[in-house]
Motif scaffolding. Structure first.
Motif, PDB file in Angstrom:
ATOM      1  N   SER A  42     -25.093  -5.168  21.582  1.00  0.00           N
ATOM      2  CA  SER A  42     -25.612  -4.260  22.601  1.00  0.00           C
ATOM      3  C   SER A  42     -26.250  -3.047  21.937  1.00  0.00           C
ATOM      4  CB  SER A  42     -24.506  -3.809  23.557  1.00  0.00           C
ATOM      5  OG  SER A  42     -23.525  -3.058  22.866  1.00  0.00           O
ATOM      6  N   ALA A  43     -27.299  -2.535  22.582  1.00  0.00           N
ATOM      7  CA  ALA A  43     -27.962  -1.290  22.195  1.00  0.00           C
ATOM      8  C   ALA A  43     -28.002  -0.392  23.425  1.00  0.00           C
ATOM      9  CB  ALA A  43     -29.373  -1.565  21.678  1.00  0.00           C
ATOM     10  N   LYS A  44     -27.847   0.917  23.203  1.00  0.00           N
ATOM     11  CA  LYS A  44     -27.737   1.858  24.314  1.00  0.00           C
ATOM     12  C   LYS A  44     -28.864   2.880  24.255  1.00  0.00           C
ATOM     13  CE  LYS A  44     -22.729   1.293  24.504  1.00  0.00           C
ATOM     14  NZ  LYS A  44     -21.404   1.937  24.355  1.00  0.00           N
ATOM     15  N   VAL A  45     -29.482   3.112  25.418  1.00  0.00           N
ATOM     16  CA  VAL A  45     -30.590   4.056  25.561  1.00  0.00           C
ATOM     17  C   VAL A  45     -30.164   5.136  26.544  1.00  0.00           C
ATOM     18  CG1 VAL A  45     -32.975   4.347  26.324  1.00  0.00           C
ATOM     19  CG2 VAL A  45     -32.321   2.307  25.037  1.00  0.00           C
ATOM     20  N   TYR A  46     -30.267   6.404  26.110  1.00  0.00           N
ATOM     21  CA  TYR A  46     -29.884   7.542  26.945  1.00  0.00           C
ATOM     22  C   TYR A  46     -31.114   8.037  27.689  1.00  0.00           C
ATOM     23  CZ  TYR A  46     -27.899  12.098  28.203  1.00  0.00           C
ATOM     24  OH  TYR A  46     -27.453  13.202  28.884  1.00  0.00           O
ATOM     25  N   LEU A  47     -31.017   8.152  29.009  1.00  0.00           N
ATOM     26  CA  LEU A  47     -32.103   8.625  29.861  1.00  0.00           C
ATOM     27  C   LEU A  47     -31.799  10.069  30.252  1.00  0.00           C
ATOM     28  CD1 LEU A  47     -32.458   5.445  32.082  1.00  0.00           C
ATOM     29  CD2 LEU A  47     -33.806   6.055  30.085  1.00  0.00           C
ATOM     30  N   TYR A  48     -32.607  11.001  29.715  1.00  0.00           N
ATOM     31  CA  TYR A  48     -32.294  12.425  29.865  1.00  0.00           C
ATOM     32  C   TYR A  48     -33.562  13.192  30.217  1.00  0.00           C
ATOM     33  CZ  TYR A  48     -31.216  17.231  28.421  1.00  0.00           C
ATOM     34  OH  TYR A  48     -31.059  18.585  28.380  1.00  0.00           O
ATOM     35  N   HIS A  49     -33.482  14.043  31.256  1.00  0.00           N
ATOM     36  CA  HIS A  49     -34.598  14.876  31.667  1.00  0.00           C
ATOM     37  C   HIS A  49     -34.622  16.147  30.812  1.00  0.00           C
ATOM     38  CE1 HIS A  49     -35.794  12.390  34.903  1.00  0.00           C
ATOM     39  NE2 HIS A  49     -34.759  12.624  35.682  1.00  0.00           N
ATOM     40  N   LYS A 152     -29.549  -8.863  29.018  1.00  0.00           N
ATOM     41  CA  LYS A 152     -29.204  -8.211  30.274  1.00  0.00           C
ATOM     42  C   LYS A 152     -29.256  -6.710  30.074  1.00  0.00           C
ATOM     43  CE  LYS A 152     -25.367  -7.470  33.485  1.00  0.00           C
ATOM     44  NZ  LYS A 152     -23.928  -7.770  33.746  1.00  0.00           N
ATOM     45  N   ALA A 153     -29.759  -5.990  31.078  1.00  0.00           N
ATOM     46  CA  ALA A 153     -29.812  -4.527  31.047  1.00  0.00           C
ATOM     47  C   ALA A 153     -29.083  -3.986  32.257  1.00  0.00           C
ATOM     48  CB  ALA A 153     -31.260  -4.034  31.035  1.00  0.00           C
ATOM     49  N   ALA A 154     -28.194  -3.020  32.036  1.00  0.00           N
ATOM     50  CA  ALA A 154     -27.404  -2.446  33.128  1.00  0.00           C
ATOM     51  C   ALA A 154     -27.063  -1.010  32.790  1.00  0.00           C
ATOM     52  CB  ALA A 154     -26.130  -3.261  33.366  1.00  0.00           C
ATOM     53  N   PHE A 164     -28.422  -2.442  26.809  1.00  0.00           N
ATOM     54  CA  PHE A 164     -29.049  -3.760  26.645  1.00  0.00           C
ATOM     55  C   PHE A 164     -28.039  -4.674  25.942  1.00  0.00           C
ATOM     56  CE2 PHE A 164     -32.619  -0.965  27.127  1.00  0.00           C
ATOM     57  CZ  PHE A 164     -33.541  -1.703  27.860  1.00  0.00           C
ATOM     58  N   SER A 165     -27.550  -5.696  26.658  1.00  0.00           N
ATOM     59  CA  SER A 165     -26.588  -6.650  26.105  1.00  0.00           C
ATOM     60  C   SER A 165     -27.294  -7.973  25.853  1.00  0.00           C
ATOM     61  CB  SER A 165     -25.410  -6.851  27.068  1.00  0.00           C
ATOM     62  OG  SER A 165     -24.768  -5.626  27.337  1.00  0.00           O
ATOM     63  N   SER A 166     -27.092  -8.522  24.679  1.00  0.00           N
ATOM     64  CA  SER A 166     -27.750  -9.780  24.312  1.00  0.00           C
ATOM     65  C   SER A 166     -26.729 -10.743  23.743  1.00  0.00           C
ATOM     66  CB  SER A 166     -28.855  -9.517  23.276  1.00  0.00           C
ATOM     67  OG  SER A 166     -28.294  -9.013  22.076  1.00  0.00           O
ATOM     68  N   SER A 167     -27.047 -12.008  23.837  1.00  0.00           N
ATOM     69  CA  SER A 167     -26.235 -13.059  23.218  1.00  0.00           C
ATOM     70  C   SER A 167     -27.178 -14.063  22.576  1.00  0.00           C
ATOM     71  CB  SER A 167     -25.340 -13.745  24.256  1.00  0.00           C
ATOM     72  OG  SER A 167     -26.122 -14.402  25.232  1.00  0.00           O
ATOM     73  N   ALA A 168     -26.774 -14.549  21.409  1.00  0.00           N
ATOM     74  CA  ALA A 168     -27.604 -15.501  20.667  1.00  0.00           C
ATOM     75  C   ALA A 168     -26.702 -16.324  19.763  1.00  0.00           C
ATOM     76  CB  ALA A 168     -28.681 -14.782  19.858  1.00  0.00           C
ATOM     77  N   GLU A 169     -27.300 -17.304  19.081  1.00  0.00           N
ATOM     78  CA  GLU A 169     -26.524 -18.225  18.262  1.00  0.00           C
ATOM     79  C   GLU A 169     -26.068 -17.606  16.949  1.00  0.00           C
ATOM     80  OE1 GLU A 169     -30.359 -20.507  16.322  1.00  0.00           O
ATOM     81  OE2 GLU A 169     -29.535 -21.183  18.228  1.00  0.00           O
TER      82      GLU A 169
END
Length: 729
Positions: A42-49, A152-154, A164-169
C-alpha cells in the motif's frame, strides 16, 4: 432443560455437522494450499488544502468554496476516492509496468503440485496476456481461485489520506503497482488544476483586447470633449445618477469577470467530457435547450426587478427576499435541466463521468445566472444613461465619459490580474495531493501474503462451525420423522422402548416389554400381532423372536408365526429347513401341527411362512381366507401365547387383516427414521381393523445413541488397553 434438548439435537446430527465442517474447513485449507500466493502492498497520499495554494486558487476562483479549511468535506472525500481509479489514472500504470495476467486455463493446470514452480522457472511468459483496466480494478470471489494484479483506492476513516492497496504475484510488483498508482493520481490531479488555469487564462486573454479597446476609446473621447467644449457642473441630482451609473458599471464588470471564470471552468469540464468514451454528442447539441433559454430570460427579468427593488427597499425587505428566492429556484432548475441533458448522453455509471456531469451542470447554472445579470446590468445602464442625458448635454456627456473611463480602467486592471494569476497557476504545483508513505518492503513478509494459511484455518473453523450448526438446525426444522415425544400424540399407548443395538440393555428392555404386555394378573392376550408401522429394516420379526424367547423362559409355551408371506425370514433366522408352513396349512395342503417346528428355546415353537415367497396378490388371498381365523384359534388353544409377525402395516393390508383375529396388536416404530404422518396413518388403520388402539414399541430410542460421555469413556478405555498391551522395554 431447553439447552439439554438442543445439545441432544446437535449430538443426534453430529455426522451431518462433521461432514459440513470437514467440507468447509478442509475446502478452505485445500484452497489455500493450491491457490497461487498473492502479496499486498500500500501507498498513502495525503490530501491537504495548503493556505498558499488556497489563496492563489481563490484569486482565480478555483475551488474557492472548498478552500475554507484544511480538511476535506465528505463530498470531496468521495470524489477523490472515485477519481483515484479512473482510466486516465490507471492507463499509465498498464503501460509503465506492462501488467499481464495468467490465463485461467494455465492457472487450473498450475493447481497440480510442482507445475506452477516449473512454469514460473522455465516459462515465465507462457500463457500470459495483457491486463485491461476493468481487470485491474474489479475483484470477485473468483479472484481467489484465479488471482491477478489488483488495485484499490479508499479514503482512510480517521484521516484525509487516500490509500492505494495493491496485490500481485510478487512483493516487488505489488509495491511498484501501489507507488505508480499514487504518482499517477497526483499527476492527474495536478493536470486537472493546470487545465482549469489554462482555460481561464485563454478566456481572459480573449477578453483583454476588447476591454483595452473600450478603455482607450472612452479615454480618447473624453480628451476630445474637454478640448472642444467648456463643461459646466451638473446638479446634485445628476451627480447622484452619475454615481449610480459608475457603481452599476463596476458591478457589471465584476460580474463579467465571474462570467469569464465560469465559462472557462465550463469549457474545461466539457473538454474533459469530450475525451470520455461515454460522450457521443457535440457540445453544440448539448447547449440547445429551450427550457434553459426561457429560464435565462426569466433570470434577466428577476435580476432587473431585484436591482429596482434594492434602490427603494432594504436588503432584508420581504419583497427583496422573495425575488432572491425566485432567482435561486431558477438557477436550481437550470442546473437540473443541464444535468439531465448531459446525463442523457450516456447510461454509464462511471464515477468519473458522473463527477464531470455534476460539475458541468453546476458551471452551466452559474454561467446562466451571470449572463442574465450581465443582460440586466446592460438594461439598467441604458436606462440610467437616458436619464443622465436629460441634463445639459455637455455636462452629461463629460460625466458619462468619466464614468466609462474609470470603469474601463478598473475592469482592465482586474482582467489583467486575473490573466496573470491564471498564467502563474499553470507554472505552479497546485495539487493538494502529497505522497506521505510509499510502498516499501515489509519486515515480516508472511503478514503480507494472501491467502494466509493461519487466517484461512481460523476462517474455516469459524465458518465451518457456523455452517455445521446451521445445517443441523435446518435439518431438524425440515425433519418430518417421528420423535419419541411425537409418539405420545398418536393416540396409542407406548408399551416400551428397545435399544437398536443387541446386548444386555436390549435384553432387559425386552423383559420389561414382556411384563408390560403379559402381566401376571389380569387377562393377557392370547394372539398378538407384531407388525412394523412402515417398510424398512425388519424390526417386527426381531421383536417377535426376542419377545417369544423371553416368554418361553418365563415358563409359557409360545408359537411364533411368520405371516409375512411375501418376504419370509423366520426359517433363515432359526436355521430351519425350507418346507411347508403357514401358506400350505391355510390352503389345506398339510395339517397344522405337522408344520410346527421346535425353536431354540424350550417352550418356543415356530410356524414358518411356507416353501417360498408368494406374490402380494396370492398372500392377500390366503390371509383373507376364513381358515386363518380357525388356524389362529386352534393355536391359541394349544399354546399360551401366539405371536404373529406380519408385513409392514404401511405397505400391505396383511397386518390389518390379521389384526381382526388378534387379541392385541404391537406396532414397531423407529424414532427419527419413520415419517410421522405415515406412522399416524398406519396406526389409525390398525386401530380401525382391530377395534382397539395398537400398543407401540419404539425400536432405537434416543438412549440407544452413545452420549459424548460414553464416546469419551470408550476412547480412554481403548487407549489404556493399548498401553497395557504394548510390550515393556
Amino acid at each position: 432443560m431447553e439447552l439439554r434438548l438442543l445439545l441432544a439435537l446437535l449430538w443426534r446430527r453430529r455426522r451431518l455437522m462433521l461432514l459440513v465442517f470437514g467440507l468447509v474447513a478442509g475446502g478452505l485449507t485445500l484452497l489455500t494450499l493450491v491457490c497461487e500466493t498473492q502479496y499486498v502492498a500500500s501507498a498513502k497520499v495525503y490530501l491537504y488544502h495548503s493556505s498558499t495554494k488556497a489563496s492563489l486558487l481563490s484569486r482565480v476562483n478555483l475551488d474557492s468554496a472548498m478552500m475554507g479549511s484544511a480538511s476535506l468535506t465528505d463530498a470531496e472525500r468521495a470524489t477523490y476516492e472515485d477519481l483515484a481509479t479512473i482510466v486516465p489514472v490507471l492507463r499509465p500504470l498498464l503501460d509503465e509496468l506492462h501488467l499481464t495476467r495468467k490465463r485461467k486455463s494455465l492457472q487450473l493446470v498450475e493447481m497440480v503440485p510442482l507445475v506452477r514452480w516449473a512454469v514460473d522457472t522455465w516459462l515465465p511468459r507462457f500463457g500470459r496476456r495483457p491486463m485491461t483496466y476493468e481487470e485491474l480494478t474489479n475483484k470477485s470471489i473468483v479472484h481467489i481461485l484465479f488471482p491477478r494484479p489488483y488495485l484499490k483506492a479508499a479514503m482512510m476513516d480517521d484521516a484525509d489520506i487516500l490509500e492505494f492497496s495493491s496485490s500481485a504475484e510478487s512483493m516487488e510488483l505489488a509495491m511498484a503497482l501501489a507507488n505508480a498508482a499514487a504518482r499517477s493520481f497526483m499527476a492527474r490531479e495536478a493536470d486537472m488544476r493546470h487545465g482549469e488555469c489554462r482555460e481561464l487564462a485563454a478566456a481572459a486573454a480573449a477578453e483583454l483586447p476588447r476591454a483595452r479597446e473600450d478603455y482607450e476609446k472612452a479615454l480618447a473621447e473624453l480628451g476630445k470633449l474637454r478640448q472642444r467644449e467648456k463643461i459646466v457642473d451638473l446638479t446634485a441630482e445628476g451627480e447622484k445618477l452619475v454615481e449610480r451609473f459608475y457603481s452599476l458599471s463596476n458591478e457589471r464588470d465584476s460580474n463579467r469577470l465571474l462570467l469569464l471564470k465560469a465559462q472557462g471552468m465550463l469549457a474545461n469540464v466539457k473538454g474533459q467530457m469530450a475525451k470520455r468514451p461515454e460522450f457521443r454528442k457535440s457540445g453544440e447539441s448539448i447547449q440547445r435547450s429551450s427550457l434553459i433559454d426561457s429560464l435565462k430570460l426569466t433570470l434577466r427579468d428577476l435580476y432587473m426587478d431585484l436591482a429596482v427593488a434594492k434602490t427603494r427597499m432594504t436588503a432584508e425587505h420581504p419583497q427583496v427576499k422573495e425575488i432572491e428566492g425566485k432567482i435561486e429556484e431558477a438557477k436550481r432548475l437550470i442546473k437540473g435541466e443541464a444535468q439531465k441533458v448531459f446525463g442523457s448522453e450516456t447510461i454509464s455509471t462511471d464515477p468519473t463521468f458522473t463527477f464531470l456531469n455534476e460539475r458541468a451542470a453546476e458551471y452551466t447554472a452559474q454561467a446562466a445566472g451571470l449572463e442574465s445579470q450581465d443582460a440586466a446590468y446592460g438594461s439598467l445602464l441604458d436606462a440610467l444613461e437616458g436619464r443622465i442625458m436629460a441634463f445639459p448635454e455637455r455636462a452629461a456627456a463629460e460625466a458619462l465619459l468619466k464614468v466609462r473611463v474609470a470603469a474601463g480602467e478598473l475592469f482592465l486592471s482586474n482582467l489583467n490580474q486575473l490573466h496573470r494569476a491564471a498564467v502563474a497557476g499553470q507554472a505552479l504545483d497546485l495539487s493538494i495531493a502529497h505522497l506521505v508513505e510509499a510502498a516499501t518492503p515489509p519486515g515480516r513478509l508472511d503478514d503480507y501474503m494472501r491467502p494466509k494459511l493461519s487466517l484461512m484455518l481460523a476462517l474455516g473453523i469459524v465458518l465451518g462451525g457456523f455452517l455445521a450448526l446451521t445445517a443441523a438446525l435446518l435439518a431438524a426444522y425440515l425433519d418430518s420423522s417421528l420423535s419419541p415425544a411425537g409418539a405420545a400424540v398418536l393416540g396409542a399407548p407406548v408399551a416400551g422402548t428397545l435399544p437398536r443395538r443387541s446386548g444386555l440393555p436390549r435384553a432387559q428392555a425386552v423383559r420389561r416389554l414382556r411384563d408390560a404386555l403379559f402381566p401376571v394378573s389380569g387377562r393377557p392376550p392370547k394372539v398378538l400381532v407384531v407388525a412394523d408401522a412402515l417398510p424398512g429394516p425388519t424390526q417386527a420379526m426381531d421383536v417377535a423372536l426376542e419377545l417369544g424367547a423371553a416368554l418361553a423362559r418365563s415358563g409359557r409355551s409360545v408359537v411364533l408365526v411368520d405371516a409375512d408371506l411375501t418376504r419370509p425370514s423366520l426359517h433363515a433366522r432359526l436355521g430351519l429347513p425350507l418346507g411347508p408352513g403357514l401358506a400350505e396349512a391355510v390352503a389345506g395342503k398339510v395339517f397344522r401341527d405337522a408344520v410346527i417346528l421346535p425353536g431354540p428355546e424350550s417352550g418356543l415353537f415356530a410356524l414358518p411362512a411356507g416353501q417360498g415367497a408368494l406374490s402380494p396378490e396370492a398372500a392377500e388371498g390366503l390371509l383373507d381366507a376364513p381358515a386363518v381365523a380357525g388356524l389362529l384359534d386352534g393355536l391359541g388353544r394349544r399354546f399360551d401365547v401366539v405371536l404373529v409377525a406380519t408385513a409392514p402395516a404401511g405397505a400391505s393390508g396383511d397386518a390389518c387383516s390379521l389384526a381382526r383375529h388378534a387379541d392385541a396388536v404391537l406396532a414397531c416404530l423407529r424414532p427419527w427414521v419413520d415419517d410421522a404422518a405415515a406412522v399416524a396413518r398406519a396406526t389409525a388403520d390398525l386401530a380401525a381393523a382391530a377395534g382397539r388402539a395398537p400398543r407401540l414399541v419404539l425400536v432405537g430410542a434416543p438412549d440407544d445413541e452413545p452420549s459424548p460421555r460414553d464416546v469419551w469413556a470408550d476412547l480412554l478405555r481403548r487407549a489404556r488397553h493399548k498401553r497395557a498391551a504394548a510390550p515393556t522395554a
